[in-house]
Every structure is written in structure tokens, then in C-alpha cells.
Design a protein around this motif. Structure first.
Motif, PDB file in Angstrom:
ATOM      1  N   VAL A 236      85.271 -12.805  80.508  1.00  0.00           N
ATOM      2  CA  VAL A 236      84.515 -12.926  79.260  1.00  0.00           C
ATOM      3  C   VAL A 236      83.105 -12.402  79.489  1.00  0.00           C
ATOM      4  O   VAL A 236      82.502 -12.653  80.541  1.00  0.00           O
ATOM      5  CB  VAL A 236      84.455 -14.398  78.783  1.00  0.00           C
ATOM      6  N   THR A 237      82.572 -11.658  78.516  1.00  0.00           N
ATOM      7  CA  THR A 237      81.206 -11.154  78.577  1.00  0.00           C
ATOM      8  C   THR A 237      80.433 -11.644  77.355  1.00  0.00           C
ATOM      9  O   THR A 237      80.912 -11.520  76.221  1.00  0.00           O
ATOM     10  CB  THR A 237      81.180  -9.616  78.615  1.00  0.00           C
TER      11      THR A 237
ATOM     12  N   SER B 182      75.233 -19.492  72.159  1.00  0.00           N
ATOM     13  CA  SER B 182      74.097 -18.894  71.462  1.00  0.00           C
ATOM     14  C   SER B 182      73.143 -18.314  72.490  1.00  0.00           C
ATOM     15  O   SER B 182      73.130 -18.736  73.656  1.00  0.00           O
ATOM     16  CB  SER B 182      73.376 -19.935  70.592  1.00  0.00           C
ATOM     17  N   CYS B 183      72.342 -17.343  72.063  1.00  0.00           N
ATOM     18  CA  CYS B 183      71.392 -16.710  72.969  1.00  0.00           C
ATOM     19  C   CYS B 183      69.976 -16.892  72.446  1.00  0.00           C
ATOM     20  O   CYS B 183      69.746 -17.146  71.262  1.00  0.00           O
ATOM     21  CB  CYS B 183      71.709 -15.228  73.169  1.00  0.00           C
ATOM     22  N   ALA B 184      69.016 -16.742  73.365  1.00  0.00           N
ATOM     23  CA  ALA B 184      67.604 -16.853  73.019  1.00  0.00           C
ATOM     24  C   ALA B 184      66.804 -16.029  74.014  1.00  0.00           C
ATOM     25  O   ALA B 184      67.285 -15.720  75.113  1.00  0.00           O
ATOM     26  CB  ALA B 184      67.139 -18.312  73.056  1.00  0.00           C
TER      27      ALA B 184
ATOM     28  N   GLY C 210      74.536 -26.113  73.551  1.00  0.00           N
ATOM     29  CA  GLY C 210      73.186 -26.605  73.822  1.00  0.00           C
ATOM     30  C   GLY C 210      72.807 -26.681  75.282  1.00  0.00           C
ATOM     31  O   GLY C 210      71.649 -26.983  75.604  1.00  0.00           O
ATOM     32  N   HIS C 211      73.730 -26.408  76.192  1.00  0.00           N
ATOM     33  CA  HIS C 211      73.456 -26.495  77.626  1.00  0.00           C
ATOM     34  C   HIS C 211      73.353 -25.100  78.236  1.00  0.00           C
ATOM     35  O   HIS C 211      74.104 -24.192  77.846  1.00  0.00           O
ATOM     36  CB  HIS C 211      74.552 -27.296  78.335  1.00  0.00           C
ATOM     37  N   PRO C 212      72.420 -24.893  79.196  1.00  0.00           N
ATOM     38  CA  PRO C 212      72.230 -23.559  79.778  1.00  0.00           C
ATOM     39  C   PRO C 212      73.500 -23.022  80.434  1.00  0.00           C
ATOM     40  O   PRO C 212      74.290 -23.768  81.017  1.00  0.00           O
ATOM     41  CB  PRO C 212      71.125 -23.781  80.826  1.00  0.00           C
ATOM     42  N   VAL C 213      73.688 -21.709  80.315  1.00  0.00           N
ATOM     43  CA  VAL C 213      74.810 -21.004  80.938  1.00  0.00           C
ATOM     44  C   VAL C 213      74.258 -20.173  82.087  1.00  0.00           C
ATOM     45  O   VAL C 213      73.268 -19.448  81.923  1.00  0.00           O
ATOM     46  CB  VAL C 213      75.520 -20.097  79.916  1.00  0.00           C
ATOM     47  N   ALA C 214      74.891 -20.264  83.263  1.00  0.00           N
ATOM     48  CA  ALA C 214      74.361 -19.611  84.464  1.00  0.00           C
ATOM     49  C   ALA C 214      74.479 -18.091  84.394  1.00  0.00           C
ATOM     50  O   ALA C 214      73.528 -17.372  84.711  1.00  0.00           O
ATOM     51  CB  ALA C 214      75.076 -20.135  85.702  1.00  0.00           C
ATOM     52  N   LYS C 215      75.649 -17.572  83.968  1.00  0.00           N
ATOM     53  CA  LYS C 215      75.876 -16.129  83.985  1.00  0.00           C
ATOM     54  C   LYS C 215      76.507 -15.685  82.668  1.00  0.00           C
ATOM     55  O   LYS C 215      77.336 -16.394  82.107  1.00  0.00           O
ATOM     56  CB  LYS C 215      76.788 -15.744  85.148  1.00  0.00           C
ATOM     57  N   PRO C 216      76.144 -14.480  82.197  1.00  0.00           N
ATOM     58  CA  PRO C 216      76.744 -13.980  80.952  1.00  0.00           C
ATOM     59  C   PRO C 216      78.118 -13.361  81.143  1.00  0.00           C
ATOM     60  O   PRO C 216      78.745 -12.951  80.169  1.00  0.00           O
ATOM     61  CB  PRO C 216      75.725 -12.929  80.487  1.00  0.00           C
TER      62      PRO C 216
ATOM     63  N   THR D 280      64.142 -10.725  78.961  1.00  0.00           N
ATOM     64  CA  THR D 280      65.207 -11.515  79.582  1.00  0.00           C
ATOM     65  C   THR D 280      65.821 -12.492  78.586  1.00  0.00           C
ATOM     66  O   THR D 280      65.115 -13.169  77.832  1.00  0.00           O
ATOM     67  CB  THR D 280      64.658 -12.283  80.797  1.00  0.00           C
ATOM     68  N   ILE D 281      67.165 -12.565  78.607  1.00  0.00           N
ATOM     69  CA  ILE D 281      67.895 -13.415  77.672  1.00  0.00           C
ATOM     70  C   ILE D 281      68.414 -14.663  78.378  1.00  0.00           C
ATOM     71  O   ILE D 281      68.863 -14.611  79.527  1.00  0.00           O
ATOM     72  CB  ILE D 281      69.079 -12.626  77.063  1.00  0.00           C
ATOM     73  N   ALA D 282      68.363 -15.783  77.678  1.00  0.00           N
ATOM     74  CA  ALA D 282      68.954 -17.039  78.162  1.00  0.00           C
ATOM     75  C   ALA D 282      70.134 -17.383  77.261  1.00  0.00           C
ATOM     76  O   ALA D 282      70.096 -17.160  76.047  1.00  0.00           O
ATOM     77  CB  ALA D 282      67.915 -18.163  78.137  1.00  0.00           C
ATOM     78  N   TRP D 283      71.191 -17.940  77.884  1.00  0.00           N
ATOM     79  CA  TRP D 283      72.409 -18.292  77.147  1.00  0.00           C
ATOM     80  C   TRP D 283      72.638 -19.799  77.179  1.00  0.00           C
ATOM     81  O   TRP D 283      72.274 -20.476  78.155  1.00  0.00           O
ATOM     82  CB  TRP D 283      73.622 -17.577  77.737  1.00  0.00           C
ATOM     83  N   PHE D 284      73.268 -20.291  76.111  1.00  0.00           N
ATOM     84  CA  PHE D 284      73.551 -21.721  76.006  1.00  0.00           C
ATOM     85  C   PHE D 284      74.968 -21.919  75.469  1.00  0.00           C
ATOM     86  O   PHE D 284      75.440 -21.150  74.637  1.00  0.00           O
ATOM     87  CB  PHE D 284      72.555 -22.401  75.062  1.00  0.00           C
ATOM     88  N   LYS D 285      75.629 -22.946  76.002  1.00  0.00           N
ATOM     89  CA  LYS D 285      76.945 -23.362  75.499  1.00  0.00           C
ATOM     90  C   LYS D 285      76.821 -24.800  75.020  1.00  0.00           C
ATOM     91  O   LYS D 285      76.479 -25.696  75.796  1.00  0.00           O
ATOM     92  CB  LYS D 285      78.014 -23.274  76.592  1.00  0.00           C
TER      93      LYS D 285
END
Length: 298
Positions: free
Chosen positions: A141-142, A179-181, A160-166, A153-158
């Protein structure tokens, strides 16, 4: 003589050193977030700054004009610099019409100086994408965060919790909403998109309604559970025979195997097989031990 004159000019502060420097000339920020323009300015020694102004370039009546920004308490623009060398500007709660060119000007007691270059701000809406959005466990999955400008730089959340890798191999626990931010602006996230992870039944287990030995004549239930997406649609129960070949004999179906009146012959090893359209898996064997009432009394 010329050298002496130059040194004298430097000493008295009349040699030109006017400048405005924008550290990030082309920022990209998401709608609703806060953006900061890091900025510094310089001027000859001996000058005193009396006024600082940020303006936005606009085309009015076919003429390029610079409209001064308000930095009052009611404004979304905030001057976070000073009247020394810091000319940074912050804009809160970004809107689409904040996109454009920004300029800085400062006045001293003798001259006014404005930046020749500008900051071009692009305001974008973040669009999260999960590719693909429905997978089988183990598939790649990407996560992609789209925008109309070059994002930092983009941060990802699942959920509401941070995701380590995209990029990752999806497992059942990875199902959810992503979601991304922009990093350091995590409070303003994109609309969430869902990832569906499908799998045959996993972690199939059996729970016995009685712990320990079961007396003859009592009732007992064996309940089968599993983790599956979609949920298991059929369950089969097997009991290991006492024959030399020790085969598994099907003794029931359904999520619960009920024995309303236990007999000694029910003693043995049982397992459950859970199944959906992606496959099937078995539980480990559990022992149902039946004892007579006389054994309890003895």
C-alpha cells in the motif's frame, strides 16, 4: 586619498547596505493552516528604523499595485519581526485568496527601502489517497498526499495516530481512515480516506463455557471466534478420533457447538475451522475432559 575617503564613508555609515532577504521565497501551505515567512533585513550603521510594512501584490485596473497588509488584532496577518533586523510575517487560517506575491518595506529616518524580490505563497487543499484502497493482507500500500504546489515534509495519520511510513505491506490492523498534513502543522489535516484490508480468518480460537473438567449430564458450549474481513460466513467443528489413524471427524457446524447433555464419549480434542470467500483457517485443538459424577464424589 581614495582609500581614506572610503574608510571614512564606512565609518560614518553612509555606504549602502540596504537589503531584504526571504529565507523561503516560495512557501506552499494548506488551507486553514498557519504559514510563516522567515525574513531578515539590513541597513547601514547609524540608521534607525521607524516603520515596517508588509504588502500583497495585486493587479488592479491592469496595474500592478502593492496593498498594505493590516496586522491589527482582528487581522489574520501578524508581524512577528521587530524594528531591528527580523521582518518575519505569519498568516493564520489561510484562505484561497491568500495565494499571491508578498513584499516587505521598511523606513528609516532618512530613506524608505522595499524588497525588490517577493515571497510567492501558494495555498492548497491537501488530498489524501490510499493506493490501492482495498487490498488483501500482505499486499503493498502507498499513501499519497496531493496538492497544487510543492509540499514540504508530509506527516500521515491513521485514525488520528501517527503513521511511521507511507509505504507498507498491509495487515488487518492497518485498516482504517488515513489523512495527511504538512509536518509541524498537523492540526490541519486532509479529509480522511479509508483503507480496507481483507483477509481469510486469522487467530481462530475456541472458548469452552466450562473451565476444567465437565461432569456427565451437564451442558457445555464451544464457541469459535476469528479475525476476518469479511467476517467468517461458516464454521465447522471437528473431533479427533481414537482410531489408530487419529483422523478428524466433523461433529457439527455453526459458530457455537452446543452439547446439552455431556456423555463420557464426548471426551476428546476439538477444533474449529472458520471460513470466508478468501480462505479458511483452523483453531488449535482444545481438550474437552468429561468425568462421571462418581469421580467428583469420590
Amino acid at each position: 586619498m581614495i582609500v581614506k575617503l572610503l574608510l571614512l564613508l564606512i565609518k560614518t555609515g553612509t555606504v549602502s547596505a540596504w537589503s531584504v532577504t526571504f529565507e523561503t521565497p516560495n512557501p506552499c501551505a494548506s488551507k486553514g493552516s498557519l504559514v510563516k515567512f522567515p525574513c531578515s533585513y539590513d541597513y547601514p550603521v547609524g540608521e534607525t528604523v521607524t516603520k515596517t510594512v508588509w504588502s500583497k501584490g495585486e493587479l488592479k485596473n491592469d496595474k500592478w499595485t502593492r496593498t498594505e497588509l493590516s496586522t491589527s488584532n482582528e487581522s489574520r496577518a501578524e508581524y512577528v519581526g521587530d524594528q531591528l533586523h527580523n521582518c518575519s510575517l505569519a498568516i493564520h487560517d489561510l484562505q484561497d485568496n491568500d495565494t499571491g506575491y508578498y513584499y516587505f518595506r521598511f523606513d528609516t529616518e532618512t530613506i524608505g527601502w522595499r524588497s525588490k524580490k517577493s515571497v510567492y505563497l501558494s495555498v492548497t487543499e491537501l488530498r489524501a489517497r490510499v493506493n490501492p484502497n482495498s487490498v488483501r493482507a500482505g499486499d503493498n500500500v502507498t499513501l499519497e498526499c496531493g496538492a497544487s504546489c510543492q509540499l514540504p515534509t508530509i506527516a500521515w495519520f491513521k485514525d488520528g495516530h501517527p503513521v511511521a511510513k507511507p509505504e507498507f505491506q498491509a495487515q488487518m490492523e492497518d485498516a482504517g481512515k488515513y489523512s495527511c498534513a504538512i509536518k509541524d502543522q498537523e492540526f490541519e489535516q486532509s479529509d480522511p480516506v479509508a483503507l480496507d484490508v481483507q483477509s481469510p480468518p486469522l487467530n481462530v480460537s475456541v472458548a469452552v463455557s466450562h473451565s476444567g473438567q465437565v461432569s456427565v449430564g451437564s451442558s457445555v458450549n464451544l464457541t469459535c471466534t476469528s479475525e476476518a474481513n469479511p467476517a467468517a460466513h461458516s464454521y465447522s467443528w471437528y473431533k479427533r478420533t481414537d482410531s489408530p489413524s487419529s483422523q478428524m471427524l466433523q461433529v457439527g457446524s455453526g459458530q457455537v457447538l452446543s452439547v446439552p447433555s455431556v456423555e463420557a464419549s464426548h471426551t476428546g480434542l476439538y477444533l474449529c475451522q472458520a471460513r470466508n470467500h478468501l480462505g479458511e483457517n483452523n483453531s488449535t485443538e482444545v481438550l474437552l475432559a468429561v468425568t462421571s459424577n462418581s469421580e467428583y464424589a469420590g
